[in-house]
Design an enzyme around this catalytic site. Structure first.
Site, PDB file in Angstrom:
ATOM      1  N   LEU A 140     -16.614  -1.861  26.028  1.00  0.00           N
ATOM      2  CA  LEU A 140     -17.363  -2.682  25.074  1.00  0.00           C
ATOM      3  C   LEU A 140     -18.737  -2.045  24.916  1.00  0.00           C
ATOM      4  O   LEU A 140     -19.619  -2.214  25.756  1.00  0.00           O
ATOM      5  CB  LEU A 140     -17.486  -4.121  25.571  1.00  0.00           C
ATOM      6  N   LYS A 180     -20.332 -14.131  24.856  1.00  0.00           N
ATOM      7  CA  LYS A 180     -19.648 -13.153  25.712  1.00  0.00           C
ATOM      8  C   LYS A 180     -18.179 -13.526  25.909  1.00  0.00           C
ATOM      9  O   LYS A 180     -17.310 -12.645  25.959  1.00  0.00           O
ATOM     10  CB  LYS A 180     -20.362 -13.058  27.065  1.00  0.00           C
ATOM     11  N   GLY A 236     -21.022  -2.966  30.663  1.00  0.00           N
ATOM     12  CA  GLY A 236     -22.189  -2.422  31.350  1.00  0.00           C
ATOM     13  C   GLY A 236     -22.993  -3.477  32.075  1.00  0.00           C
ATOM     14  O   GLY A 236     -24.178  -3.269  32.355  1.00  0.00           O
ATOM     15  N   GLN A 255     -25.435 -12.749  33.147  1.00  0.00           N
ATOM     16  CA  GLN A 255     -24.876 -11.865  34.164  1.00  0.00           C
ATOM     17  C   GLN A 255     -25.115 -12.369  35.590  1.00  0.00           C
ATOM     18  O   GLN A 255     -25.218 -11.590  36.526  1.00  0.00           O
ATOM     19  CB  GLN A 255     -25.433 -10.446  33.972  1.00  0.00           C
ATOM     20  N   CYS A 283     -28.818  19.600  12.152  1.00  0.00           N
ATOM     21  CA  CYS A 283     -28.485  19.636  13.577  1.00  0.00           C
ATOM     22  C   CYS A 283     -27.367  20.655  13.719  1.00  0.00           C
ATOM     23  O   CYS A 283     -26.794  21.092  12.723  1.00  0.00           O
ATOM     24  CB  CYS A 283     -28.062  18.262  14.094  1.00  0.00           C
TER      25      CYS A 283
END
Length: 482
Positions: A183, A265, A287, A296, A456
């Site tokens: 994710l 979430k 993460g 969290q 680039c």
């Protein structure tokens, strides 16, 4: 040229059958990555190493750099493979190879030997070391902590003169473990967690929840493409984008402020689990780090996990932010993350840190789940290799040029490190440096009466940034591809 690939130590302690499978997969991964540099390249696997032989000397640095980024490789030895007749011949070849390196230095000689010989490894070390010491007046033998270590390998009638040792990223070869779905938001955490699972042998697909429009998705595509191209290009992976704005709108309209973060979430996990099931992916990767933000905490993470049977991996769960940022810097995603907007953080003004399951479920009863089903049904799934091609189609109105007009200026948008390593100089035209991560805030400060040719090395970033600048109303941009 020849490279000797040394395996990650955890591979070498596997059972014979598992070790052979890992080596076979790693050999295939190396071929897949390096075929873009040299189609005639040979990759040969052995029990304890893999040989890479290539003919195009111009690609030596590129091949070496690519090898250091393939999971499963502990280190790479760049070697010169020559025949020898006796110990004195070994000394003479070592003297030619290492004389310049040893001038004014302390050194020692280390030898590895395989095969049948009338001398031992220590015999070679003493003979070659003594000879080098005699013939290079400014050099001095020092067996502990020398400035230079002369590495030699003797195998049957071949001598490997080791010209350099380069560290790999270690881990397991991609494909030795099952697929996962990361994710990804484009921030520090999701980029690092994706890298960590690639390094552990997983093929990492990407799932992006778009909360901020086209510009946000372009930025996250850049991060995902960068991670794949740098560490996982041996395998095809998916980039799945889900338009989550309708879900956020429903949450903002119907859900109590304090519960919004956890419920958002939970909705993301529900959606990602359906995507994972659709494509046969075994686990989700996030993460999240314990206590980093309100959603969290252990209580909230448990409630988030409860909505799905899919395994959720959190490789950063015990990491602090400083450690995560340092890892992002090492793998090259720090600059992306610093300029990536964080949309989730603005959804709730007073989020709960200890949500109650009954309250969360009561709030979710107000939610119209047909909206979630609809956005999952309408996901945009692309092969990550096609991101560059899609970008070309999306920026069809942005002209690509290989020549210059009188009002043109080349804008080098590579990172500062890349610009310092390989400065761009083009005769007859000005070159201005502005790293890609500063374009959103600094491009408007440039002379808007000039035409800016974005450049680039690969052309992917310049096309993505050209699209972004066009969306911001800047029409004086083109893509430069010599």
């Amino acid at each position: 040229m020849k490279f000797i690939i040394k395996l990650f130590p955890e591979i070498t302690i596997k059972s014979q059958s598992v070790r052979l499978r890992f080596i076979k997969i790693l050999t295939g991964n190396i071929r897949n990555v390096l075929k873009h540099y040299d189609e005639t390249l040979a990759v040969v696997r052995h029990w304890d190493n893999i040989e890479v032989r290539a003919k195009d000397e111009n690609q030596r640095l590129a091949i070496r750099d690519a090898l250091t980024r393939i999971p499963g490789i502990h280190h790479i030895l760049e070697v010169e493979d020559v025949p020898f007749t006796d110990m004195h011949d070994i000394f003479e070849k070592a003297l030619v190879q290492y004389r310049d390196q040893l001038e004014g230095k302390t050194f020692c000689v280390r030898v590895k030997r395989r095969g049948k010989h009338d001398f031992s490894s220590i015999d070679v070390e003493r003979y070659v070391g003594g000879g080098l010491n005699q013939h290079i007046e400014s050099a001095r033998v020092k067996l502990t902590n020398p400035e230079v270590t002369v590495h030699l390998e003797v195998e049957d009638d071949r001598l490997l003169l080791i010209k350099g040792r380069y560290e790999g990223i270690g881990g397991f070869p991609i494909g030795t473990q099952e697929d996962v779905l990361s994710l990804i938001s484009g921030g520090f955490d999701s980029g690092v967690s994706s890298y960590m699972l690639m390094r552990r042998g997983c093929r990492v697909h990407y799932c992006f929840f778009n909360l901020g429009g086209a510009a946000h998705e372009i930025g996250v595509r850049q991060v995902a493409h960068y991670l794949w191209n740098r560490f996982g290009s041996s395998h095809r992976v998916r980039f799945v984008a889900i338009n989550f704005e309708p879900v956020v709108g429903e949450i903002l309209e119907k859900i109590d402020d304090g519960q919004m973060g956890v419920i958002l979430k939970r909705m993301m996990v529900r959606a990602a689990s359906k995507v994972a099931e659709r494509y046969g992916v075994q686990a989700l990767v996030t993460g999240e780090a314990l206590g980093q933000v309100s959603s969290q905490t252990l209580t909230n993470l448990r409630l988030i996990d409860n909505v799905s049977d899919t395994l959720i991996l959190r490789p950063l769960i015990s990491y602090d932010k400083e450690h995560i940022i340092n890892l992002a810097r090492q793998i090259g995603t720090e600059d992306f993350a610093r300029t990536m907007p964080e949309y989730c953080g603005v959804i709730s003004k007073s989020p709960t840190v200890k949500a109650v399951k009954s309250k969360i479920e009561a709030e979710e009863e107000k939610f119209d789940f047909s909206i979630l089903d609809k956005v999952v049904e309408e996901v945009n799934n692309v092969d990550i290799r096609e991101i560059a091609q899609q970008t070309e189609q999306e920026v069809v109105e942005v002209e690509t040029v290989n020549g210059f007009g009188p009002n043109d200026v080349i804008l080098d948008i590579r990172s500062i490190d890349e610009q310092e390593d390989k400065p761009l100089k083009v005769e007859g035209i000005d070159v201005v440096s502005l790293p890609f991560y500063k374009l959103s805030t600094k491009f408007g400060d440039l002379d808007q009466n000039r035409t800016w040719l974005l450049w680039c090395e690969r052309g992917v970033m310049s096309r993505l940034q050209a699209l972004y600048l066009r969306e911001q109303g800047f029409n004086n941009v083109k893509v430069y591809r010599p």
